[in-house]
Design a protein around this motif. Sequence first.
Motif, PDB file in Angstrom:
ATOM      1  N   GLU A   1       0.188   4.120   2.497  1.00 43.93           N
ATOM      2  CA  GLU A   1       0.520   3.647   3.744  1.00 43.93           C
ATOM      3  C   GLU A   1       2.233   3.786   3.653  1.00 43.93           C
ATOM      4  O   GLU A   1       2.666   4.502   5.037  1.00 43.93           O
TER       5      GLU A   1
ATOM      6  N   ASP B   1       1.016  -1.099  -0.046  1.00 45.58           N
ATOM      7  CA  ASP B   1      -0.227   0.141   0.202  1.00 45.58           C
ATOM      8  C   ASP B   1       0.891   1.084  -0.004  1.00 45.58           C
ATOM      9  O   ASP B   1       1.568   1.538   0.963  1.00 45.58           O
TER      10      ASP B   1
ATOM     11  N   THR C   1      -2.987  -0.760  -4.158  1.00 48.81           N
ATOM     12  CA  THR C   1      -1.675  -1.332  -3.883  1.00 48.81           C
ATOM     13  C   THR C   1      -0.725  -1.607  -5.265  1.00 48.81           C
ATOM     14  O   THR C   1      -1.378  -1.450  -6.427  1.00 48.81           O
TER      15      THR C   1
END
Length: 421
Positions: free
Chosen positions: A274, A271, A304
């Motif tokens: 993140e 991700d 992703t």
Amino acid sequence: MTKKESKTNVAAQRRKGGKFSISKESRDQKAFMEIFSALGSTIKLEVLLQKILDFTIAECKASQGSVILIDQNTDKLDILASKGLPKKIQEDGREKRKNGIAEWVIRNNQPLILNDAVLEERFKSVVEKRDIKSAMCVPLRAKGKVIGTININRNEKDVYFDDNDLNIAVIMASQAAVAIENARLYEENLKTERLAAIGQTLAELAHCIKNIMHAVGGGSYILDAGLNTSDLAKAAKGWDIVKRNNEFLKQLVLDMLSYSKEREPGYSVVDINETCESACRLFKDMARSKATEIVFEKDPSVGTVAVDKTSIKRCLNNLLRNAVEACGDDGGIVRIATGSNHEKDEFVIRIQDNGCGISEENKPKLFQVFFSTKGSMGTGLGLAVVHKIITEHRGRIEVESEVGKGTTFIITLPKEPPKTK
């Protein structure tokens, strides 16, 4: 017969079954030109030698052959190119030297043609194993010294090599010798350049480590002085200097390891938003100490991606550290943003600061090893490592900057790893 009629007849003679037949002389010239032009190209030595051997075997109507080079370290005979040799010899990659035909040619520095009876008498062990009826061996000479041989054989009875075959082999041997000598010179030059680069690297690293050790020494002195006088503020100041330079040394070692390894990324599903957010949190305290704000603007559509997470985090850390430092002690704003290029199935990370900026003169040097705009405070490895990691991911990195207004680094990477064949 007119000239036009003569040309027509010649052309007609060269056509067979409606196809144009090229003369042997024309084919020979074409093959020679291909070999000569290849000598000046970047073609691999093994490929070029194989071309030379194939041409020699074809022109001399031989059954088998090899190009042999004397190993400068072991004095053994290495096969660099071959055709039609027994499987065991090809797998070994070496020719027998003692009592062999090549050994005689190397020792006497002259070509040799051997047929039937003479061949059996002088080199009986070679003939019996390989059923050779006619053999020709020509020395490869470089700087007046024999460095190897071209060897070709015929296995048919009563079909012998002659002086015309020898002339072709001698010409091809001279071209093979030139190719080998050029390859050796290239390797020597490459070795010299590598040694020079290693010397420069060691000098730059020694200078960088020396600066760190001086700083650690100064911090230790202040720390000791503070502790001895119970001046906790002075002790804290000294300890802060030691900690900062310890971190600096750690980053230097990590960058050295990253830059020195040739590797393929270890892809995993990540991700990326993140990952970027995590990097921002890591530099939050550093930014606050310099009155700088870090702002993260994420694009949820990125989702992703497949990257080497550890390597990409290293890129983000290096770029965020540079961005915060570029804002100086007066503070500023560092923005990191993600985005997508759906048409090309790529994602983008932009890291922007409103700091000091980079001059036009320095922009082309940014990704060079040991180039730094920070003086003694920079290792000159951080951006070189970033560039290397992005290149390993088949991506690209661009820089936009203006002195006094700030800098933006734009990373573009594929969302999926390259497909293996």
